[in-house]
Design a protein around this motif. Structure first.
Motif, PDB file in Angstrom:
ATOM      1  N   SER A 156       0.831  -1.194   0.000  1.00 44.92           N
ATOM      2  CA  SER A 156       0.000   0.000   0.000  1.00 44.92           C
ATOM      3  C   SER A 156       0.870   1.248   0.000  1.00 44.92           C
ATOM      4  O   SER A 156       1.968   1.272   0.537  1.00 44.92           O
ATOM      5  N   VAL A 157       0.353   2.261  -0.635  1.00 43.74           N
ATOM      6  CA  VAL A 157       1.061   3.537  -0.720  1.00 43.74           C
ATOM      7  C   VAL A 157       0.461   4.467   0.318  1.00 43.74           C
ATOM      8  O   VAL A 157      -0.751   4.601   0.421  1.00 43.74           O
ATOM      9  N   VAL A 158       1.279   5.095   1.104  1.00 44.91           N
ATOM     10  CA  VAL A 158       0.814   6.027   2.122  1.00 44.91           C
ATOM     11  C   VAL A 158       0.767   7.416   1.504  1.00 44.91           C
ATOM     12  O   VAL A 158       1.733   7.868   0.893  1.00 44.91           O
ATOM     13  N   MET A 159      -0.371   8.064   1.661  1.00 46.21           N
ATOM     14  CA  MET A 159      -0.535   9.412   1.113  1.00 46.21           C
ATOM     15  C   MET A 159      -0.764  10.365   2.275  1.00 46.21           C
ATOM     16  O   MET A 159      -1.782  10.290   2.945  1.00 46.21           O
ATOM     17  N   ASN A 160       0.163  11.227   2.533  1.00 49.21           N
ATOM     18  CA  ASN A 160       0.045  12.214   3.596  1.00 49.21           C
ATOM     19  C   ASN A 160       0.050  13.608   3.002  1.00 49.21           C
ATOM     20  O   ASN A 160       0.656  13.856   1.973  1.00 49.21           O
ATOM     21  N   GLY A 161      -0.606  14.526   3.687  1.00 44.70           N
ATOM     22  CA  GLY A 161      -0.527  15.919   3.317  1.00 44.70           C
ATOM     23  C   GLY A 161      -1.229  16.299   2.035  1.00 44.70           C
ATOM     24  O   GLY A 161      -0.867  17.285   1.410  1.00 44.70           O
ATOM     25  N   MET A 162      -2.203  15.503   1.602  1.00 42.43           N
ATOM     26  CA  MET A 162      -2.969  15.862   0.420  1.00 42.43           C
ATOM     27  C   MET A 162      -3.777  17.119   0.710  1.00 42.43           C
ATOM     28  O   MET A 162      -4.436  17.199   1.735  1.00 42.43           O
ATOM     29  N   GLU A 163      -3.715  18.079  -0.168  1.00 38.95           N
ATOM     30  CA  GLU A 163      -4.548  19.265  -0.011  1.00 38.95           C
ATOM     31  C   GLU A 163      -5.564  19.288  -1.128  1.00 38.95           C
ATOM     32  O   GLU A 163      -5.234  19.052  -2.286  1.00 38.95           O
ATOM     33  N   ARG A 164      -6.791  19.530  -0.771  1.00 38.64           N
ATOM     34  CA  ARG A 164      -7.886  19.597  -1.726  1.00 38.64           C
ATOM     35  C   ARG A 164      -8.731  20.813  -1.410  1.00 38.64           C
ATOM     36  O   ARG A 164      -8.824  21.233  -0.264  1.00 38.64           O
ATOM     37  N   LYS A 165      -9.385  21.335  -2.427  1.00 35.70           N
ATOM     38  CA  LYS A 165     -10.282  22.462  -2.264  1.00 35.70           C
ATOM     39  C   LYS A 165     -11.694  21.933  -2.011  1.00 35.70           C
ATOM     40  O   LYS A 165     -12.125  20.973  -2.650  1.00 35.70           O
ATOM     41  N   VAL A 166     -12.399  22.538  -1.074  1.00 40.66           N
ATOM     42  CA  VAL A 166     -13.797  22.198  -0.826  1.00 40.66           C
ATOM     43  C   VAL A 166     -14.619  22.823  -1.954  1.00 40.66           C
ATOM     44  O   VAL A 166     -14.453  24.004  -2.271  1.00 40.66           O
ATOM     45  N   THR A 167     -15.461  22.004  -2.572  1.00 42.25           N
ATOM     46  CA  THR A 167     -16.271  22.485  -3.689  1.00 42.25           C
ATOM     47  C   THR A 167     -17.737  22.197  -3.432  1.00 42.25           C
ATOM     48  O   THR A 167     -18.086  21.333  -2.622  1.00 42.25           O
ATOM     49  N   LYS A 168     -18.578  22.923  -4.127  1.00 46.00           N
ATOM     50  CA  LYS A 168     -20.016  22.719  -4.014  1.00 46.00           C
ATOM     51  C   LYS A 168     -20.407  21.587  -4.948  1.00 46.00           C
ATOM     52  O   LYS A 168     -20.054  21.591  -6.131  1.00 46.00           O
ATOM     53  N   ILE A 169     -21.115  20.601  -4.414  1.00 44.91           N
ATOM     54  CA  ILE A 169     -21.621  19.476  -5.195  1.00 44.91           C
ATOM     55  C   ILE A 169     -23.122  19.434  -4.939  1.00 44.91           C
ATOM     56  O   ILE A 169     -23.560  18.995  -3.875  1.00 44.91           O
ATOM     57  N   GLY A 170     -23.901  19.923  -5.888  1.00 42.18           N
ATOM     58  CA  GLY A 170     -25.347  20.052  -5.662  1.00 42.18           C
ATOM     59  C   GLY A 170     -25.579  21.061  -4.561  1.00 42.18           C
ATOM     60  O   GLY A 170     -25.076  22.182  -4.610  1.00 42.18           O
ATOM     61  N   ASN A 171     -26.324  20.655  -3.520  1.00 38.53           N
ATOM     62  CA  ASN A 171     -26.569  21.522  -2.367  1.00 38.53           C
ATOM     63  C   ASN A 171     -25.587  21.241  -1.230  1.00 38.53           C
ATOM     64  O   ASN A 171     -25.751  21.756  -0.133  1.00 38.53           O
ATOM     65  N   SER A 172     -24.598  20.409  -1.489  1.00 31.81           N
ATOM     66  CA  SER A 172     -23.657  19.996  -0.448  1.00 31.81           C
ATOM     67  C   SER A 172     -22.258  20.528  -0.735  1.00 31.81           C
ATOM     68  O   SER A 172     -21.977  21.035  -1.812  1.00 31.81           O
ATOM     69  N   LEU A 173     -21.391  20.365   0.249  1.00 25.93           N
ATOM     70  CA  LEU A 173     -19.975  20.644   0.071  1.00 25.93           C
ATOM     71  C   LEU A 173     -19.246  19.320  -0.023  1.00 25.93           C
ATOM     72  O   LEU A 173     -19.619  18.346   0.635  1.00 25.93           O
ATOM     73  N   GLY A 174     -18.205  19.265  -0.832  1.00 27.89           N
ATOM     74  CA  GLY A 174     -17.485  18.015  -0.988  1.00 27.89           C
ATOM     75  C   GLY A 174     -16.013  18.229  -1.243  1.00 27.89           C
ATOM     76  O   GLY A 174     -15.560  19.330  -1.548  1.00 27.89           O
ATOM     77  N   VAL A 175     -15.265  17.143  -1.104  1.00 30.53           N
ATOM     78  CA  VAL A 175     -13.833  17.127  -1.357  1.00 30.53           C
ATOM     79  C   VAL A 175     -13.556  15.892  -2.205  1.00 30.53           C
ATOM     80  O   VAL A 175     -13.969  14.783  -1.850  1.00 30.53           O
ATOM     81  N   THR A 176     -12.852  16.067  -3.315  1.00 35.94           N
ATOM     82  CA  THR A 176     -12.489  14.904  -4.132  1.00 35.94           C
ATOM     83  C   THR A 176     -11.213  14.290  -3.583  1.00 35.94           C
ATOM     84  O   THR A 176     -10.297  15.007  -3.190  1.00 35.94           O
ATOM     85  N   MET A 177     -11.198  12.970  -3.522  1.00 40.07           N
ATOM     86  CA  MET A 177     -10.016  12.265  -3.016  1.00 40.07           C
ATOM     87  C   MET A 177      -9.996  10.840  -3.539  1.00 40.07           C
ATOM     88  O   MET A 177      -9.858   9.879  -2.790  1.00 40.07           O
ATOM     89  N   THR A 178     -10.106  10.708  -4.841  1.00 34.94           N
ATOM     90  CA  THR A 178     -10.193   9.405  -5.486  1.00 34.94           C
ATOM     91  C   THR A 178      -9.032   8.490  -5.117  1.00 34.94           C
ATOM     92  O   THR A 178      -9.237   7.324  -4.776  1.00 34.94           O
ATOM     93  N   ASP A 179      -7.810   8.982  -5.179  1.00 33.51           N
ATOM     94  CA  ASP A 179      -6.642   8.132  -4.896  1.00 33.51           C
ATOM     95  C   ASP A 179      -6.654   7.615  -3.460  1.00 33.51           C
ATOM     96  O   ASP A 179      -6.352   6.452  -3.208  1.00 33.51           O
ATOM     97  N   ALA A 180      -7.025   8.477  -2.505  1.00 29.69           N
ATOM     98  CA  ALA A 180      -7.068   8.063  -1.104  1.00 29.69           C
ATOM     99  C   ALA A 180      -8.156   7.008  -0.893  1.00 29.69           C
ATOM    100  O   ALA A 180      -7.957   6.035  -0.173  1.00 29.69           O
ATOM    101  N   LEU A 181      -9.319   7.193  -1.529  1.00 25.42           N
ATOM    102  CA  LEU A 181     -10.406   6.213  -1.385  1.00 25.42           C
ATOM    103  C   LEU A 181     -10.023   4.882  -2.019  1.00 25.42           C
ATOM    104  O   LEU A 181     -10.306   3.820  -1.459  1.00 25.42           O
TER     105      LEU A 181
END
Length: 86
Positions: free
Chosen positions: A2-27
């Motif tokens: 497994s690859v350890v991913m630390n310190g990823m920075e992502r911008k909070v974005t609006k997704i529909g009526n919600s707020l979200g963060v994309t993090m495909t690689d971490a998931l």
């Protein structure tokens, strides 16, 4: 491996009526895929995401059946283990 991913920075974005963060690689690293259910816990100033262990039962299978099956498997554990070597 497994690859350890630390310190990823992502911008909070609006997704529909919600707020979200994309993090495909971490998931993906956690084995979480599109459509999976996750458990989200807030611990102080951290958000912890885990793949849910919730299992849906097939149609026609009740919780009573699973409880009975569990009891039978516990009662006949040694017998069932002996059958696997035959």
């Amino acid at each position: 491996m497994s690859v350890v991913m630390n310190g990823m920075e992502r911008k909070v974005t609006k997704i529909g009526n919600s707020l979200g963060v994309t993090m495909t690689d971490a998931l993906k690293q956690l084995g979480i895929n599109n459509g999976d259910t996750v458990k989200v816990d807030v611990r102080g100033d951290e958000i912890v995401i885990k793949k849910s262990q919730y299992v849906t039962l097939p149609k026609g299978i009740s919780l009573d059946f699973l409880d009975t099956l569990h009891d039978v498997m516990n009662e006949y554990d040694e017998t069932l283990k002996g059958l696997k070597d035959r």
